[in-house]
Scaffold this motif. Structure first.
Motif, PDB file in Angstrom:
ATOM      1  N   GLY A  24       0.822  -1.196   0.000  1.00  0.00           N
ATOM      2  CA  GLY A  24       0.000   0.000   0.000  1.00  0.00           C
ATOM      3  C   GLY A  24       0.857   1.247   0.000  1.00  0.00           C
ATOM      4  N   ALA A  25       0.471   2.232  -0.808  1.00  0.00           N
ATOM      5  CA  ALA A  25       1.197   3.505  -0.875  1.00  0.00           C
ATOM      6  C   ALA A  25       0.168   4.612  -1.036  1.00  0.00           C
ATOM      7  CB  ALA A  25       2.191   3.486  -2.029  1.00  0.00           C
ATOM      8  N   THR A  26      -0.825   4.621  -0.129  1.00  0.00           N
ATOM      9  CA  THR A  26      -1.931   5.561  -0.206  1.00  0.00           C
ATOM     10  C   THR A  26      -1.954   6.396   1.060  1.00  0.00           C
ATOM     11  OG1 THR A  26      -3.162   3.938  -1.524  1.00  0.00           O
ATOM     12  CG2 THR A  26      -4.436   5.734  -0.580  1.00  0.00           C
ATOM     13  N   GLY A  27      -1.180   7.472   1.066  1.00  0.00           N
ATOM     14  CA  GLY A  27      -1.175   8.362   2.223  1.00  0.00           C
ATOM     15  C   GLY A  27      -0.246   7.878   3.316  1.00  0.00           C
ATOM     16  N   TYR A  28      -0.378   8.494   4.487  1.00  0.00           N
ATOM     17  CA  TYR A  28       0.540   8.208   5.583  1.00  0.00           C
ATOM     18  C   TYR A  28       0.220   6.871   6.236  1.00  0.00           C
ATOM     19  CZ  TYR A  28       1.477  13.224   5.102  1.00  0.00           C
ATOM     20  OH  TYR A  28       1.791  14.466   4.624  1.00  0.00           O
ATOM     21  N   ASP A  29       1.276   6.194   6.664  1.00  0.00           N
ATOM     22  CA  ASP A  29       1.151   4.871   7.275  1.00  0.00           C
ATOM     23  C   ASP A  29       0.817   5.028   8.756  1.00  0.00           C
ATOM     24  OD1 ASP A  29       1.289   2.295   8.035  1.00  0.00           O
ATOM     25  OD2 ASP A  29       3.394   1.995   7.566  1.00  0.00           O
ATOM     26  N   LEU A  30      -0.464   5.243   9.043  1.00  0.00           N
ATOM     27  CA  LEU A  30      -0.857   5.442  10.438  1.00  0.00           C
ATOM     28  C   LEU A  30      -0.952   4.136  11.209  1.00  0.00           C
ATOM     29  CD1 LEU A  30      -3.622   8.189  10.026  1.00  0.00           C
ATOM     30  CD2 LEU A  30      -1.172   8.494  10.382  1.00  0.00           C
ATOM     31  N   GLN A  31      -1.184   3.011  10.503  1.00  0.00           N
ATOM     32  CA  GLN A  31      -1.397   1.779  11.257  1.00  0.00           C
ATOM     33  C   GLN A  31      -0.131   1.309  11.958  1.00  0.00           C
ATOM     34  OE1 GLN A  31      -1.511   1.966   8.024  1.00  0.00           O
ATOM     35  NE2 GLN A  31      -0.830   0.129   6.979  1.00  0.00           N
ATOM     36  N   ARG A  32       1.032   1.441  11.294  1.00  0.00           N
ATOM     37  CA  ARG A  32       2.262   1.017  11.975  1.00  0.00           C
ATOM     38  C   ARG A  32       2.644   2.015  13.065  1.00  0.00           C
ATOM     39  NH1 ARG A  32       2.757  -0.653   6.866  1.00  0.00           N
ATOM     40  NH2 ARG A  32       3.264  -2.823   6.448  1.00  0.00           N
ATOM     41  N   LEU A  33       2.188   3.258  12.922  1.00  0.00           N
ATOM     42  CA  LEU A  33       2.409   4.257  13.975  1.00  0.00           C
ATOM     43  C   LEU A  33       1.626   3.887  15.234  1.00  0.00           C
ATOM     44  CD1 LEU A  33       3.644   7.067  14.651  1.00  0.00           C
ATOM     45  CD2 LEU A  33       1.559   8.083  13.727  1.00  0.00           C
ATOM     46  N   LEU A  34       0.414   3.369  15.057  1.00  0.00           N
ATOM     47  CA  LEU A  34      -0.385   2.971  16.221  1.00  0.00           C
ATOM     48  C   LEU A  34       0.239   1.775  16.937  1.00  0.00           C
ATOM     49  CD1 LEU A  34      -4.115   3.294  15.057  1.00  0.00           C
ATOM     50  CD2 LEU A  34      -2.720   4.912  16.354  1.00  0.00           C
ATOM     51  N   VAL A  35       0.872   0.879  16.152  1.00  0.00           N
ATOM     52  CA  VAL A  35       1.472  -0.302  16.783  1.00  0.00           C
ATOM     53  C   VAL A  35       2.648   0.152  17.660  1.00  0.00           C
ATOM     54  CG1 VAL A  35       2.635  -2.505  16.409  1.00  0.00           C
ATOM     55  CG2 VAL A  35       0.781  -1.799  14.881  1.00  0.00           C
ATOM     56  N   GLY A  36       2.645  -0.254  18.908  1.00  0.00           N
ATOM     57  CA  GLY A  36       3.703   0.142  19.831  1.00  0.00           C
ATOM     58  C   GLY A  36       3.446   1.471  20.525  1.00  0.00           C
ATOM     59  N   SER A  37       2.289   2.084  20.267  1.00  0.00           N
ATOM     60  CA  SER A  37       2.031   3.394  20.880  1.00  0.00           C
ATOM     61  C   SER A  37       1.362   3.264  22.250  1.00  0.00           C
ATOM     62  CB  SER A  37       1.204   4.275  19.947  1.00  0.00           C
ATOM     63  OG  SER A  37      -0.084   3.753  19.765  1.00  0.00           O
ATOM     64  N   GLU A  38       1.187   2.049  22.720  1.00  0.00           N
ATOM     65  CA  GLU A  38       0.793   1.778  24.113  1.00  0.00           C
ATOM     66  C   GLU A  38      -0.489   2.495  24.518  1.00  0.00           C
ATOM     67  OE1 GLU A  38       4.255   2.505  26.557  1.00  0.00           O
ATOM     68  OE2 GLU A  38       5.459   1.015  25.505  1.00  0.00           O
ATOM     69  N   GLY A  39      -1.424   2.593  23.596  1.00  0.00           N
ATOM     70  CA  GLY A  39      -2.720   3.190  23.925  1.00  0.00           C
ATOM     71  C   GLY A  39      -2.679   4.689  24.129  1.00  0.00           C
ATOM     72  N   THR A  40      -1.599   5.338  23.723  1.00  0.00           N
ATOM     73  CA  THR A  40      -1.506   6.786  23.935  1.00  0.00           C
ATOM     74  C   THR A  40      -2.017   7.593  22.750  1.00  0.00           C
ATOM     75  OG1 THR A  40       0.748   6.918  23.040  1.00  0.00           O
ATOM     76  CG2 THR A  40       0.541   6.500  25.418  1.00  0.00           C
ATOM     77  N   LEU A  41      -2.249   6.923  21.589  1.00  0.00           N
ATOM     78  CA  LEU A  41      -2.705   7.646  20.396  1.00  0.00           C
ATOM     79  C   LEU A  41      -4.153   7.336  20.055  1.00  0.00           C
ATOM     80  CD1 LEU A  41       0.383   7.224  17.990  1.00  0.00           C
ATOM     81  CD2 LEU A  41      -0.121   9.122  19.543  1.00  0.00           C
ATOM     82  N   ALA A  42      -4.562   6.094  20.254  1.00  0.00           N
ATOM     83  CA  ALA A  42      -5.909   5.676  19.865  1.00  0.00           C
ATOM     84  C   ALA A  42      -6.185   4.315  20.479  1.00  0.00           C
ATOM     85  CB  ALA A  42      -6.017   5.606  18.337  1.00  0.00           C
ATOM     86  N   LEU A  43      -7.473   3.944  20.505  1.00  0.00           N
ATOM     87  CA  LEU A  43      -7.859   2.618  20.978  1.00  0.00           C
ATOM     88  C   LEU A  43      -8.206   1.763  19.760  1.00  0.00           C
ATOM     89  CD1 LEU A  43      -8.519   4.691  23.358  1.00  0.00           C
ATOM     90  CD2 LEU A  43     -10.022   2.903  24.227  1.00  0.00           C
TER      91      LEU A  43
END
Lengths: 468, 468
Positions: free
Chosen positions: A186-205
């Motif tokens: 996938g190359a459609t916009g910013y990769d937010l899903q890998r950003l959420l991984v490892g964010s320890e619940g501080t960005l989103a649920l």
């Protein structure tokens, strides 16, 4: 410690029905995780739908009440402990496997599914999800993703972040976002899903995850290589990682770990063993023998036949599952044996480039002597991800102070070797104070700005991951 | 179109010396990319150090002048075209390979290193960097990272995002940030490095990359499978991806592509061929035969020996490199042949879950009939990443309008199948207007907020990726 207003209590009770718990004894069950830290939440939410999650985040945001996502609390860093009170959101009722699509190598799950339950459901399809933390039997996929859980198989198959395709999540403003697509490219916009991984619940649920699956190997086979010293074992690790057959596990034990496994755990290991590698290959039955041969050559070194030149003492090949279990016994004897050294243990999972493992282990042993406390190193050598176990008596104030001072030095050593604070446990509360040493000020400021983009009021898991 | 102030001109000239170009003929060389779009920059910067990049971003920011990072301009989406003028930053002078560390499976490079140069430097170490876009010989690592470039090998080895460990970059505020660590595992704060990959120069300018390397396979071997129809080929793709031997390439050609390769390209293909798969395995010499056998079984289907039941017409195994080249000839004949159909081509690289390939191809053929324009599909089937080539005459206004209307329908079809706009080309200018269809409003708003965190004044590559 915040106290929820009675209006918020009423709103959440109306929203969640019996999925809203405020009884002190029930709240206590959600107060701690595997870090031995504890703080009582003001309430516990057990949502069953994403709509409930959205509504509860919006209600909490209106009153600036903290929202702490929780899987099963197996993490070791305090990331799930509600240090500022507020509402713990436990995903135990959002635990459905929504789809398994073998041809797409994809499973769609709710966050509360246990890793082990998922693996069992995938087995008939000949597939698995690679993350295999020690807690896999009783930790959730959502928790694995929140902490970027790894495990020994990560050396070949990657950690949680490498095995996610798409996430649906609720941000700190109560917006539902869809990150990524259930495709392997996938190359459609910013990769937010890998950003959420490892964010320890501080960005989103996370309320839904599309996971990348891998075909299960038909067979596996283990080797045990014993070396005279850590340098020899580390050189073997570098050789193993530089050749084409990537081991499915490549576990390391230092001299202290070998001694413990032998003297306390009763493992059958020679006295002169200075380091040990457990090497495993997987694949199909036809190709496994040649894979094992390649790994044996790399473990032995490019010699004319005598392993002695490379510090190899012995190399054992487990031809069947019984022999495999026997070889792994030394590794498994280790964790229980640690408790015999001292009542307290600090286990940190630092990571360094593979070539720096000997420097790390030597440096840690120097610290062990300097601070007069036993330190035992073992872990995932193929990723340079070592678990540094410092043993001490927490009841002894002097030992307690020395232990924490020594750990700070372990982190400083790791960073000086080009490594970082955590390979798979994460930051949580435990390593938060060390973040400014690991991450420079402009990058930390940017992480804070990213946090604000997802959670402008700072209600999601406050007090974790980023330092104050 | 902005015009740079004379003070900014003077500042950049002083900073960059002969690395600051304003002559119109020189600027013209940096006005376009492979999208056929063109816009003249106000100046071209050829920095040699990260300090120069920091200083130039700060100078441009002070005057709100656009800053457009550029590799070699091989991308197809207009992502490198300076549509708002400003300063193009070409990394052609930051082209050093700083380190190759085989034991760590890591290379550290400046962004201007060509992909092909890097591969050549890695070869003696028995390693490679997986991204293999068609442009590999003359595209840069920095450009590959900015666009999350893939290629046929991505099915086994991943795209650019999957093969990066750490990035050093300069944000839109001129801050130098360090994202990630040169280790293969990490759980220390937010994963900013994978966020930068694929962000098309809109978040930061990459000035150094630590890349994840993979040991080079010793050998490879190709199969060519011809099927009666697309459905049969697609079922074979799903079977191939559900078994443990992941092919190193799995390329698809639809009936129109097969016809073209045969009738125009002169490839030796049967008249009844409705779809074709090129399947390749790599590995060591000892295991390759059994890998090929496993792939042949999956290509043929779980029959009692007769492939007919699964629509297989023929299955050819290239025993040596000459035979391999011969099998690949059909695929290679394709791109040049496309030009014979019409002077104009829109090539979009949509991606769908593998199981939806037949729906995509059937739907595209229906659109081809509806709009009376030839559409040829081929591409990376193992990732569901198909290149949809629509052929038309841009000089014919009616055809031009039909072509763009048909492409909008291709995107709508792709999204309805759970796919997304781009697998590896990215968004740039070309697909920006379709982003609101692919990504819902709250998620797009969050992407904008993330953009603001990195680049609060919006000076980095304005007008790209995110819609206005």
């Amino acid at each position: 410690m915040s106290t929820l207003s009675s209006s918020l209590h009423a709103e959440l009770a109306a929203l969640l029905g019996d999925g809203w718990r405020t009884d002190p004894s029930e709240r206590l069950a959600y107060a701690y995780d595997n870090s031995r830290r504890e703080a009582l939440p003001d309430g516990v939410a057990l949502p069953q739908t994403r709509e409930q999650v959205i509504a509860l985040v919006r209600a909490c945001r209106a009153q600036r009440a903290p929202v702490i996502a929780r899987g099963r609390g197996t993490n070791t860093t305090g990331a799930a402990v509600p240090v500022h009170g507020g509402v713990v959101v436990s995903f135990e009722r959002m635990n459905r496997i929504l789809a398994i699509r073998p041809g797409d190598r994809c499973a769609v799950v709710e966050p509360g599914v246990l890793n082990g339950e998922l693996q069992a459901a995938l087995k008939p399809h000949g597939l698995f999800w690679p993350p295999d933390p020690t807690s896999a039997g009783y930790s959730t996929v959502g928790g694995n993703l929140a902490c970027n859980a790894g495990g020994p198989r990560a050396v070949k198959y990657g950690a949680s972040r490498d095995n996610v395709l798409a996430l649906t999540a609720v941000t700190g403003t109560g917006e539902l976002i869809h990150c990524g697509t259930a495709t392997t490219k996938g190359a459609t916009g910013y990769d937010l899903q890998r950003l959420l991984v490892g964010s320890e619940g501080t960005l989103a649920l996370i309320v839904e995850a599309s996971l990348r699956l891998t075909p299960a190997p038909q067979a596996r086979r283990a080797l045990r290589a014993i070396y005279r010293d850590v340098a020899s074992a580390a050189q073997a690790v570098a050789r193993l990682m530089a050749q084409p057959v990537t081991p499915s596990m490549l576990e390391f034990m230092d001299a202290a770990a070998v001694r413990l496994a032998r003297d306390v755990g009763g493992a059958d290991l020679p006295l002169e063993a200075g380091a040990l590698l457990m090497i495993e290959a997987d694949g199909d039955v036809a190709t496994l023998p040649s894979a094992i041969e390649a790994l044996m050559r790399a473990a032995d070194g490019p010699s004319t036949g005598s392993g002695q030149a490379h510090g190899l003492i012995s190399l054992d090949d487990a031809a069947d599952e019984t022999a495999r279990e026997k070889l792994w016994a030394a590794r498994k004897a280790l964790s229980p044996s640690l408790r015999t050294l001292a009542p307290g243990k600090i286990n940190e999972d630092v990571v360094v480039p593979v070539s720096r493992i000997p420097h790390l282990v030597d440096g840690v042993q120097a610290l062990s002597r300097e601070f007069a406390l036993p330190i035992v190193c073992f872990g995932h050598a193929g990723n340079g991800n070592l678990h540094v176990n410092l043993l001490y008596d927490p009841a002894d104030a002097a030992q307690d102070a020395r232990a924490h001072a020594a750990m700070a030095r372990v982190f400083a050593l790791t960073l000086s070797l080009g490594g970082t604070l955590s390979g798979e446990h994460g930051i949580g509360l435990a390593k938060r104070e060390f973040m400014p040493q690991a991450i420079d000020a402009p990058t930390l400021a940017l992480m804070r700005a990213v946090k604000s983009a997802f959670d402008p009021d700072g209600i999601l898991n406050p007090g974790k991951l980023l330092p104050d």
